[in-house]
Design a protein around this motif. Structure first.
Motif, short mmCIF file in Angstrom:
data_model
loop_
_atom_site.label_atom_id
_atom_site.label_comp_id
_atom_site.label_asym_id
_atom_site.label_seq_id
_atom_site.Cartn_x
_atom_site.Cartn_y
_atom_site.Cartn_z
N GLY A 17 2.81 3.15 6.81
CA GLY A 17 3.49 2.77 5.57
C GLY A 17 4.96 2.45 5.80
N ARG A 21 6.70 -1.23 5.18
CA ARG A 21 7.84 -1.35 4.26
C ARG A 21 9.10 -1.84 4.97
NH1 ARG A 21 5.07 2.82 1.79
NH2 ARG A 21 6.01 4.45 3.05
N ARG A 45 -2.58 4.37 3.21
CA ARG A 45 -1.13 4.29 3.38
C ARG A 45 -0.68 2.83 3.52
NH1 ARG A 45 -0.89 8.85 1.37
NH2 ARG A 45 -0.56 10.69 2.64
N ALA A 46 -1.43 2.04 4.27
CA ALA A 46 -1.08 0.62 4.45
C ALA A 46 -1.20 -0.13 3.13
CB ALA A 46 -1.98 0.00 5.51
N GLU A 48 -0.94 1.16 0.08
CA GLU A 48 0.15 1.64 -0.79
C GLU A 48 1.47 0.94 -0.45
OE1 GLU A 48 0.10 5.84 -0.07
OE2 GLU A 48 -1.73 6.14 -1.25
N ALA A 49 1.64 0.59 0.82
CA ALA A 49 2.88 -0.07 1.24
C ALA A 49 2.85 -1.58 1.00
CB ALA A 49 3.13 0.21 2.73
#
Length: 110
Positions: A17, A21, A45-46, A48-49
């Motif tokens: 993440g 970002r 996580r990827a 969400e980013a």
């Protein structure tokens, strides 16, 4: 210039993440994380980013890279440049211009 980023990732939930970002969005059209059979929350996580996430069940950096390249090759507008990093924070996305690779004019087959 059209730039896309491929990030092969295996069990990188803590770092992926941050890596996604940190990519300079003004330089990149799409960030593709190829989840390489991770058993943790790398995929979540990827996403969400803000990355596009592909699942590659066959382990191996090469398998993940080839899946990312195939995804980008199938785009309506082909990448002119691409770069790839690992999903760890050992790779610094700000160095993207130094790691760019020119895409071949012909569409390669995998």
């Amino acid at each position: 210039m059209i730039v896309d980023v491929i990030i092969p990732a295996f069990n990188e939930e803590e770092a992926v993440g941050h890596v996604v970002r940190d990519i300079p969005k003004e330089l990149v059209r799409e960030v593709v994380v190829v989840n390489n059979a991770s058993s943790d929350r790398t995929r979540q996580r990827a996403e969400e980013a803000g990355a596009t996430v592909l699942d590659q069940p066959l382990r191996g950096y090469g398998n993940a890279c080839l899946m990312g390249i195939a995804h980008l090759r199938d785009k309506e507008r082909h990448s002119m440049w691409w770069c790839s990093w690992t999903g760890t924070t050992a790779t610094i996305p700000r160095n993207c211009p130094g790691s760019l690779r020119r895409s071949p004019k012909a569409r390669p087959t995998c």
